[in-house]
Write a protein that holds these residues in place. Structure first.
Motif, short mmCIF file in Angstrom:
data_model
loop_
_atom_site.label_atom_id
_atom_site.label_comp_id
_atom_site.label_asym_id
_atom_site.label_seq_id
_atom_site.Cartn_x
_atom_site.Cartn_y
_atom_site.Cartn_z
N GLY A 199 62.47 51.15 52.47
CA GLY A 199 62.36 52.26 53.40
C GLY A 199 62.23 53.60 52.73
N GLU A 200 62.44 53.63 51.42
CA GLU A 200 62.32 54.86 50.65
C GLU A 200 61.35 54.72 49.49
OE1 GLU A 200 65.16 58.07 48.22
OE2 GLU A 200 66.04 56.29 49.17
N ASN A 201 61.50 53.65 48.72
CA ASN A 201 60.67 53.47 47.53
C ASN A 201 60.12 52.05 47.44
OD1 ASN A 201 61.19 56.10 46.25
ND2 ASN A 201 63.29 55.35 46.02
N VAL A 202 58.93 51.95 46.85
CA VAL A 202 58.42 50.66 46.39
C VAL A 202 58.85 50.50 44.94
CG1 VAL A 202 56.35 49.38 45.73
CG2 VAL A 202 56.44 50.55 47.94
N ILE A 203 59.53 49.39 44.67
CA ILE A 203 59.97 49.07 43.31
C ILE A 203 59.44 47.68 42.97
CG2 ILE A 203 61.97 48.67 41.81
CD1 ILE A 203 63.54 50.64 43.58
N LYS A 204 58.76 47.56 41.83
CA LYS A 204 58.19 46.26 41.46
C LYS A 204 58.11 46.16 39.94
CE LYS A 204 53.63 48.21 42.57
NZ LYS A 204 52.43 48.06 43.42
N PHE A 205 58.29 44.94 39.44
CA PHE A 205 58.26 44.67 38.01
C PHE A 205 57.57 43.32 37.76
CE2 PHE A 205 61.94 47.45 38.47
CZ PHE A 205 61.76 48.35 37.43
N PRO A 206 56.90 43.18 36.61
CA PRO A 206 56.23 41.91 36.27
C PRO A 206 57.19 40.88 35.69
CG PRO A 206 55.79 43.54 34.58
CD PRO A 206 56.59 44.24 35.64
N SER A 207 58.10 40.41 36.52
CA SER A 207 59.05 39.38 36.10
C SER A 207 59.58 38.69 37.35
CB SER A 207 60.19 39.99 35.29
OG SER A 207 60.95 38.98 34.66
N SER A 208 60.36 37.64 37.17
CA SER A 208 60.89 36.89 38.30
C SER A 208 61.90 37.72 39.08
CB SER A 208 61.56 35.60 37.82
OG SER A 208 62.75 35.91 37.11
N ALA A 209 62.12 37.34 40.33
CA ALA A 209 63.10 38.05 41.16
C ALA A 209 64.48 38.05 40.52
CB ALA A 209 63.14 37.43 42.55
N LYS A 210 64.88 36.90 39.99
CA LYS A 210 66.20 36.78 39.36
C LYS A 210 66.33 37.75 38.18
CE LYS A 210 69.38 33.27 37.51
NZ LYS A 210 69.64 33.89 36.20
N ASP A 211 65.32 37.78 37.32
CA ASP A 211 65.37 38.65 36.15
C ASP A 211 65.35 40.13 36.54
OD1 ASP A 211 65.48 36.47 34.51
OD2 ASP A 211 63.37 36.53 33.93
N VAL A 212 64.55 40.48 37.54
CA VAL A 212 64.46 41.87 37.97
C VAL A 212 65.79 42.33 38.57
CG1 VAL A 212 63.38 43.45 39.61
CG2 VAL A 212 61.97 41.83 38.31
N ILE A 213 66.38 41.49 39.41
CA ILE A 213 67.67 41.84 40.02
C ILE A 213 68.74 42.01 38.95
CG2 ILE A 213 69.52 40.97 41.52
CD1 ILE A 213 67.22 39.69 43.21
N GLU A 214 68.77 41.11 37.97
CA GLU A 214 69.75 41.22 36.88
C GLU A 214 69.51 42.48 36.05
OE1 GLU A 214 69.43 37.57 34.74
OE2 GLU A 214 70.65 36.43 36.18
N MET A 215 68.25 42.83 35.81
CA MET A 215 67.93 44.04 35.06
C MET A 215 68.42 45.29 35.79
SD MET A 215 64.19 45.58 34.11
CE MET A 215 63.91 45.98 35.85
N ILE A 216 68.14 45.37 37.09
CA ILE A 216 68.58 46.52 37.88
C ILE A 216 70.10 46.58 37.91
CG2 ILE A 216 68.64 47.49 40.22
CD1 ILE A 216 65.76 46.44 40.57
N ASP A 217 70.73 45.41 38.03
CA ASP A 217 72.20 45.36 38.08
C ASP A 217 72.84 45.92 36.82
OD1 ASP A 217 73.74 44.68 40.27
OD2 ASP A 217 73.26 42.56 40.15
N ARG A 218 72.16 45.83 35.69
CA ARG A 218 72.71 46.38 34.46
C ARG A 218 72.69 47.90 34.44
NH1 ARG A 218 70.12 41.69 32.15
NH2 ARG A 218 68.21 42.88 31.74
N ILE A 219 71.82 48.47 35.29
CA ILE A 219 71.71 49.93 35.37
C ILE A 219 72.57 50.48 36.49
CG2 ILE A 219 70.09 51.83 35.72
CD1 ILE A 219 67.88 49.90 34.68
N ARG A 220 72.51 49.84 37.63
CA ARG A 220 73.29 50.20 38.82
C ARG A 220 73.38 48.97 39.69
NH1 ARG A 220 69.32 53.82 42.66
NH2 ARG A 220 71.11 53.61 44.03
N PRO A 221 74.39 48.86 40.53
CA PRO A 221 74.47 47.67 41.39
C PRO A 221 73.22 47.54 42.27
CG PRO A 221 76.55 48.86 41.41
CD PRO A 221 75.55 49.73 40.69
#
Length: 287
Positions: free
Chosen positions: A43-65
């Protein structure tokens, strides 16, 4: 094959921590349909990365929940990618795509889309507008110059076509009807499309699966029924071929079927038979 799914809040409901957990689970289920890229719109931003959903979620979690991107929002719309056209390592090719008035994601393929692509983008434009004013949002700055690197995937053509129709009629549902009745001749698709101007969510399918149901004043949808069952969504139903539904915050605003023509005859998915379907399936590739 790709996966689409997400949640749409009805009334004044908002996504909570338990919903965030469900969405994480749903994202990981969706990666079974594609794990080369993961993207979402909250609803605010499009966020996308060239990796699996699991890896992307874990990567974001290391920066912020990761849940901070979900909790308090009134939508969370996702895509997992198994590419056909367009290198997923070039993030411009991953979904969702955001244009001037819409954000959307697509599962499927336009097999003949190059037949009706034309030159829509003026590379000398400083504001990333085409002559049709579809205004692709993924822009970036290099040495003070604004650049727009257009996606190479067939899926992007769907958004351009919808945005062009939206520009002409200024009506989201009418734009969808016009665009989709044309696009289904060139491929198959399951789509979510969000209108930023109207705050409406549309779901559509043609020859690709899409299911939706409800839980806690929220509409949930996914590419496969079992995914919704796993997160305890109730009253699950499948969209039928050519079925288009549009939801506001108050509930269902529109539900109908996109008609198409075969050899001059008009058909609706509710009344054509398998024999006619086979004729049409072959006929579309000669248009």
């Amino acid at each position: 094959m790709c996966g689409i799914g997400g949640a749409w809040c009805l009334d004044n409901s908002k996504l909570n921590k338990r919903d965030a957990e469900r969405l994480i689970d749903l994202a990981i289920y969706l990666q079974s349909r594609g794990d080369k890229a993961f993207g979402f719109y909250n609803g605010e931003n499009v966020i996308k990365f060239p990796s699996s959903a699991k890896d992307v979620i874990e990567m974001i979690d290391r920066i912020r929940p990761f849940s901070e991107l979900v909790v308090g929002r009134n939508m969370f719309l996702m895509h997992t990618r198994e590419p056909t056209v367009g290198d997923p390592l070039q993030n411009k090719n991953n979904q969702p795509f955001e244009l001037k008035d819409i954000v959307f994601a697509h599962n499927g393929m336009l097999y003949e889309y190059t037949l009706f692509r034309d030159v829509r983008f003026d590379s000398n434009s400083s504001n990333a507008n085409s002559k049709y004013d579809y205004e692709y949002i993924d822009t970036y700055e290099i040495l003070g110059k604004i650049e727009t690197d257009l996606p190479e995937t067939d899926s992007f053509e769907i958004g351009v076509t919808i945005q062009e129709e939206y520009n002409k009629c200024n009506d989201f549902v009418e734009a969808l009807e016009r665009a989709l009745s044309y696009l289904i001749y060139f491929g198959d698709m399951a789509l979510w499309i969000y209108s930023k101007k109207d705050d409406l969510l549309a779901l559509f399918r043609f020859e690709r699966p899409l299911f939706y149901g409800f839980k806690n004043h929220k509409l949930w949808f996914a590419s496969e029924k079992w995914m919704l069952e796993e997160i305890k969504v109730k009253k699950i139903r499948a969209l039928r071929d050519c079925e288009l539904i549009v939801y506001s915050r108050d509930g269902e605003e529109y539900n109908s079927f996109i008609e198409f023509e075969v050899k001059g005859k008009s058909y609706c998915v509710e009344d054509y038979v398998e024999e006619e379907r086979d004729i049409w399936r072959d006929w579309r590739f000669y248009l």
